[in-house]
Design a protein around this motif. Structure first.
Motif, PDB file in Angstrom:
ATOM      1  N   PHE A 102      76.089 -25.800  39.263  1.00  0.00           N
ATOM      2  CA  PHE A 102      74.977 -26.143  38.383  1.00  0.00           C
ATOM      3  C   PHE A 102      74.714 -24.981  37.423  1.00  0.00           C
ATOM      4  O   PHE A 102      74.550 -23.828  37.831  1.00  0.00           O
ATOM      5  CB  PHE A 102      73.725 -26.431  39.216  1.00  0.00           C
ATOM      6  CG  PHE A 102      72.485 -26.673  38.399  1.00  0.00           C
ATOM      7  CD1 PHE A 102      72.295 -27.886  37.761  1.00  0.00           C
ATOM      8  CD2 PHE A 102      71.526 -25.686  38.273  1.00  0.00           C
ATOM      9  CE1 PHE A 102      71.141 -28.113  37.007  1.00  0.00           C
ATOM     10  CE2 PHE A 102      70.372 -25.899  37.528  1.00  0.00           C
ATOM     11  CZ  PHE A 102      70.187 -27.119  36.889  1.00  0.00           C
ATOM     12  N   ASN A 136      67.900 -33.462  32.557  1.00  0.00           N
ATOM     13  CA  ASN A 136      69.293 -33.395  32.970  1.00  0.00           C
ATOM     14  C   ASN A 136      70.183 -32.895  31.846  1.00  0.00           C
ATOM     15  O   ASN A 136      71.252 -32.366  32.081  1.00  0.00           O
ATOM     16  CB  ASN A 136      69.791 -34.770  33.433  1.00  0.00           C
ATOM     17  CG  ASN A 136      69.391 -35.070  34.853  1.00  0.00           C
ATOM     18  OD1 ASN A 136      69.074 -34.170  35.619  1.00  0.00           O
ATOM     19  ND2 ASN A 136      69.395 -36.343  35.208  1.00  0.00           N
ATOM     20  N   ALA A 188      71.307 -29.046  31.318  1.00  0.00           N
ATOM     21  CA  ALA A 188      72.340 -28.458  32.174  1.00  0.00           C
ATOM     22  C   ALA A 188      73.694 -28.985  31.722  1.00  0.00           C
ATOM     23  O   ALA A 188      73.802 -30.075  31.171  1.00  0.00           O
ATOM     24  CB  ALA A 188      72.087 -28.817  33.648  1.00  0.00           C
ATOM     25  N   ASN A 243      75.113 -33.004  36.665  1.00  0.00           N
ATOM     26  CA  ASN A 243      74.856 -31.581  36.454  1.00  0.00           C
ATOM     27  C   ASN A 243      75.479 -30.668  37.512  1.00  0.00           C
ATOM     28  O   ASN A 243      75.221 -29.462  37.513  1.00  0.00           O
ATOM     29  CB  ASN A 243      73.344 -31.312  36.408  1.00  0.00           C
ATOM     30  CG  ASN A 243      72.626 -31.838  37.631  1.00  0.00           C
ATOM     31  OD1 ASN A 243      73.189 -31.909  38.728  1.00  0.00           O
ATOM     32  ND2 ASN A 243      71.365 -32.205  37.458  1.00  0.00           N
ATOM     33  N   LYS A 252      74.913 -30.766  40.812  1.00  0.00           N
ATOM     34  CA  LYS A 252      74.161 -30.607  42.065  1.00  0.00           C
ATOM     35  C   LYS A 252      73.436 -31.884  42.488  1.00  0.00           C
ATOM     36  O   LYS A 252      72.687 -31.881  43.464  1.00  0.00           O
ATOM     37  CB  LYS A 252      73.159 -29.458  41.961  1.00  0.00           C
ATOM     38  CG  LYS A 252      71.954 -29.741  41.078  1.00  0.00           C
ATOM     39  CD  LYS A 252      70.924 -28.627  41.205  1.00  0.00           C
ATOM     40  CE  LYS A 252      69.643 -28.949  40.447  1.00  0.00           C
ATOM     41  NZ  LYS A 252      68.617 -27.892  40.604  1.00  0.00           N
ATOM     42  N   ASP A 253      73.640 -32.981  41.761  1.00  0.00           N
ATOM     43  CA  ASP A 253      72.854 -34.188  42.008  1.00  0.00           C
ATOM     44  C   ASP A 253      73.501 -35.168  42.980  1.00  0.00           C
ATOM     45  O   ASP A 253      72.974 -36.247  43.197  1.00  0.00           O
ATOM     46  CB  ASP A 253      72.550 -34.898  40.687  1.00  0.00           C
ATOM     47  CG  ASP A 253      73.809 -35.268  39.918  1.00  0.00           C
ATOM     48  OD1 ASP A 253      74.893 -34.769  40.286  1.00  0.00           O
ATOM     49  OD2 ASP A 253      73.711 -36.044  38.959  1.00  0.00           O
TER      50      ASP A 253
END
Length: 219
Positions: free
Chosen positions: A32, A47, A50, A90, A92-93
């Motif tokens: 991220f 969002n 990033a 991104n 990390k989702d």
């Protein structure tokens, strides 16, 4: 991780590389990385502050014409021989198991080689930054190709792709009589939009095709 600058030229059949399974995984992992929106970017959602990296597979026929594109907006081709496993916005989702260096890839495209239609002779493997930020701006990241037994053909460190590159032709697969031939390209693309980037790859593939000698007709 090897850099794109130091990677040896890779152009070999899958069997010679030890990838003998019928399924390949074209995969992406990255950390991220926040960015500071500027100008019109400030109007976007959180969002979009990033870096969002995506991977795609483009299927070409023997005339290097685009036949199909598999990416997060089209998760499989018509024959369902190439399947995208879902988008990461991104890095990390997609949960703790899909963080950088975690057990699960954040994005993955599966290629079922035995199901790919016979008229498909080339497959382009692409990576791009959705909002146009340079790929090398990520804190850490890589794309790699492996089979379902964990054998890797290559991995490319995104931190070391050419400066300001926001889209890159990572590699290509070319159909052979009883195998596929893999070539590591690492070619920056001037077009960031996927359709135009895929067309740029088509042009490069066509340039590399052997020129047939004219037939001499004797009378």
């Amino acid at each position: 991780m090897p850099s794109t600058a130091s990677l040896p030229l890779l152009s070999e059949s899958l069997s010679a590389l030890g990838l003998t399974a019928d399924m390949l995984f074209f995969s992406l992992n990255y950390e991220f990385t926040k960015t500071e929106p500027k100008g019109m970017m400030k109007r976007f959602k959180k969002n979009q502050s990033a870096i969002d990296i995506d991977i795609a597979c483009v299927l070409y026929d023997d005339n290097c014409t685009i036949n199909d594109i598999v990416w997060f907006k089209q998760l499989r081709d018509k024959a369902e021989s190439v399947c995208h496993q879902g988008d990461s916005l991104n890095g990390k989702d997609r949960g703790e198991q899909a963080l950088y260096d975690a057990p699960v890839d954040q994005e993955q495209i599966r290629l079922y080689l035995d199901k790919i239609p016979a008229h498909i002779t080339h497959i382009g493997l692409l990576a791009s930054s959705y909002y146009g930020q340079p790929l090398g701006k990520v804190k850490a990241g890589e794309v790699h190709l492996s089979d379902d037994e964990g054998n890797r053909a290559f991995e490319v460190n995104l931190k070391q792709v050419p400066r300001d590159c926001s889209a890159i032709w990572i590699a290509s697969l070319r159909r052979e009589i009883d195998d596929w031939h893999l070539t590591l390209q690492n070619l920056p693309l001037s077009e960031n939009g996927l359709q135009k980037a895929a067309q740029q790859v088509a042009h490069e593939l066509a340039r590399a095709l052997p020129i047939s000698s004219p037939q001499i007709v004797r009378t």
